[in-house]
Design a protein around this motif. Structure first.
Motif, mmCIF file in Angstrom:
data_model
loop_
_atom_site.group_PDB
_atom_site.id
_atom_site.type_symbol
_atom_site.label_atom_id
_atom_site.label_comp_id
_atom_site.label_asym_id
_atom_site.label_seq_id
_atom_site.Cartn_x
_atom_site.Cartn_y
_atom_site.Cartn_z
ATOM 1 N N GLN A 39 0.823 -1.202 0.000
ATOM 2 C CA GLN A 39 0.000 0.000 0.000
ATOM 3 C C GLN A 39 0.861 1.258 0.000
ATOM 4 O O GLN A 39 0.567 2.229 -0.707
ATOM 5 C CB GLN A 39 -0.921 0.005 1.217
ATOM 6 C CG GLN A 39 -2.027 -1.038 1.158
ATOM 7 C CD GLN A 39 -2.881 -1.027 2.408
ATOM 8 O OE1 GLN A 39 -2.478 -1.519 3.451
ATOM 9 N NE2 GLN A 39 -4.071 -0.452 2.302
ATOM 10 N N GLN A 44 -0.255 5.162 -0.546
ATOM 11 C CA GLN A 44 -1.434 5.285 0.309
ATOM 12 C C GLN A 44 -1.133 5.794 1.719
ATOM 13 O O GLN A 44 -2.051 6.087 2.481
ATOM 14 C CB GLN A 44 -2.181 3.950 0.368
ATOM 15 C CG GLN A 44 -2.767 3.554 -0.974
ATOM 16 C CD GLN A 44 -3.416 2.177 -0.971
ATOM 17 O OE1 GLN A 44 -3.738 1.610 0.076
ATOM 18 N NE2 GLN A 44 -3.613 1.604 -2.150
ATOM 19 N N SER A 346 -4.606 -1.872 -4.527
ATOM 20 C CA SER A 346 -5.188 -0.834 -5.389
ATOM 21 C C SER A 346 -6.674 -0.677 -5.143
ATOM 22 O O SER A 346 -7.201 0.440 -5.087
ATOM 23 C CB SER A 346 -4.948 -1.162 -6.864
ATOM 24 O OG SER A 346 -3.576 -1.129 -7.176
ATOM 25 N N GLY A 349 -7.212 1.155 -1.934
ATOM 26 C CA GLY A 349 -6.967 2.572 -2.115
ATOM 27 C C GLY A 349 -8.147 3.276 -2.761
ATOM 28 O O GLY A 349 -8.518 4.403 -2.378
ATOM 29 N N TYR A 352 -10.842 3.620 -0.098
ATOM 30 C CA TYR A 352 -10.511 4.662 0.875
ATOM 31 C C TYR A 352 -10.882 6.044 0.342
ATOM 32 O O TYR A 352 -11.300 6.925 1.086
ATOM 33 C CB TYR A 352 -9.011 4.674 1.181
ATOM 34 C CG TYR A 352 -8.462 3.449 1.887
ATOM 35 C CD1 TYR A 352 -9.262 2.634 2.687
ATOM 36 C CD2 TYR A 352 -7.106 3.110 1.750
ATOM 37 C CE1 TYR A 352 -8.727 1.521 3.331
ATOM 38 C CE2 TYR A 352 -6.576 2.009 2.399
ATOM 39 C CZ TYR A 352 -7.390 1.213 3.178
ATOM 40 O OH TYR A 352 -6.857 0.129 3.822
#
Length: 356
Positions: A39, A44, A346, A349, A352
């Protein structure tokens, strides 16, 4: 772990917090350990909080949590990504009572009905992730399925399989069937052993490997399995090799892998085997059917759990075609295209960053 060995970071630069409030190693802890570096490579800005995690991961100090009242650099809020009840609750308190700018995300791997308390906690989340479609069916709130992935650089086929076998102290002329993981009834180790006792006498070019640790409460179970093997006269062909940190090397010795579990939350071992070019026979528990389905018969076969006759048949069928570069390539491609850990990171992310 000593403080001098731990990397601590300033919360100002952290956009995602991955709490881990369980000291003992578990599948959740392993997920965090594997995911966080990937990440962060993807930008991230993830840090961990809690015990039981290696020092090379970026850590937050408990005493710095008051700084979460201030928004992180370049973002409107931080993500608190919980994976257990004991991690959801502090997130709720910090967001709703202490008014910290947090977005609460929860990942569920459970495949059973949740308690009333768990349901309440889940309803307070801003986003919920299920690790499989089967897990998603047990959730009563909108959720996103994001399946686990693995490191396809760590788990990859051997360039020289005979050399890989010699490196693990095995006979390079033998073909090997593996069963890796904790040695216990829940993991179906006895089903694997009974299958090998039935199959190996008719297949002199094959042997079997049980790799994994039996915790103290399961020592008697392991000893009983070893006694069965000895009684069958197969102690030199059904090998109990214990727990190994270099488990990727052991996958590279295999020609077939069996995942005989009676219960599993998710289960990464079939992916690890297939990424290494090894076809799989797996029971229909955890996410195994979803992991193998797209691979069809070349990458693996799914059977009913706790069904010894089905395991015997599937194993025998797979042994007859479990070698060759085409099958190994199919297995590898199946994982590489669908279950790389970079894909999992991914997708996290993207979630998020969704608006609340």
């Amino acid at each position: 772990m000593a403080k001098s060995e731990t990397t601590y970071v300033d919360p100002a630069g952290v956009h995602v917090i991955a709490p881990n409030f369980k000291i003992r190693l578990s599948g959740v802890t392993s997920t965090i350990i594997q995911l966080v570096p990937v990440q962060n490579r993807l930008g991230q800005k993830v840090a961990v909080l809690g015990p039981g995690l290696p020092g090379h991961l970026p850590h937050l100090r408990y005493r710095d949590l008051w700084k979460l009242w201030k928004r992180p650099a370049g973002a409107a809020h931080r993500v608190w990504h919980a994976r257990r009840n004991i991690e959801m609750l502090p997130g709720i308190i910090m967001r709703d009572v202490m008014r910290m700018p947090l977005k609460l995300v929860f990942t569920s791997a459970s495949q059973r009905k949740h308690s009333g308390w768990t349901k309440f906690l889940i309803r307070q989340m801003d986003a919920v992730i299920a690790t499989s479609a089967k897990t998603s069916a047990y959730l009563e709130v909108p959720n996103t399925v994001i399946m686990h992935g693995i490191d396809c650089e760590k788990f990859k086929p051997a360039e020289d399989k005979a050399a890989a076998k010699r490196a693990c102290g095995l006979d390079p002329e033998q073909r090997y069937i593996g069963c890796f993981g904790r040695v216990r009834h829940q993991k179906g180790t006895d089903l694997f052993v009974d299958t090998m006792i039935a199959v190996l006498p008719q297949h002199p070019g094959w042997a079997a490997i049980v790799a994994g640790r039996a915790t103290p409460q399961h020592h008697a179970f392991e000893e009983e399995l070893k006694a069965r093997v000895t009684t069958a006269g197969l102690a030199d062909r059904i090998l109990f090799v214990g727990e190994h940190k270099n488990i990727a090397d052991w996958y590279r010795t295999l020609d077939l892998f069996i995942a005989p579990q009676r219960w599993e939350g998710f289960g990464l071992t079939p992916l690890e085997a297939m990424a290494t070019g090894v076809p799989v026979v797996a029971t229909d528990v955890g996410a195994f059917a979803e992991l193998i389905a797209a691979g069809e018969s070349t990458a693996g076969r799914v059977i009913a759990r706790d069904d010894l006759p089905a395991m015997l048949k599937a194993t025998t069928d797979m042994m007859s075609g479990a070698t060759g570069p085409v099958i190994a390539e199919d297995c590898r491609n199946h994982v590489f295209e669908n279950f790389r850990i970079e894909t999992e990171a991914s997708r996290l992310g993207a979630l998020y960053g969704r608006p609340d």
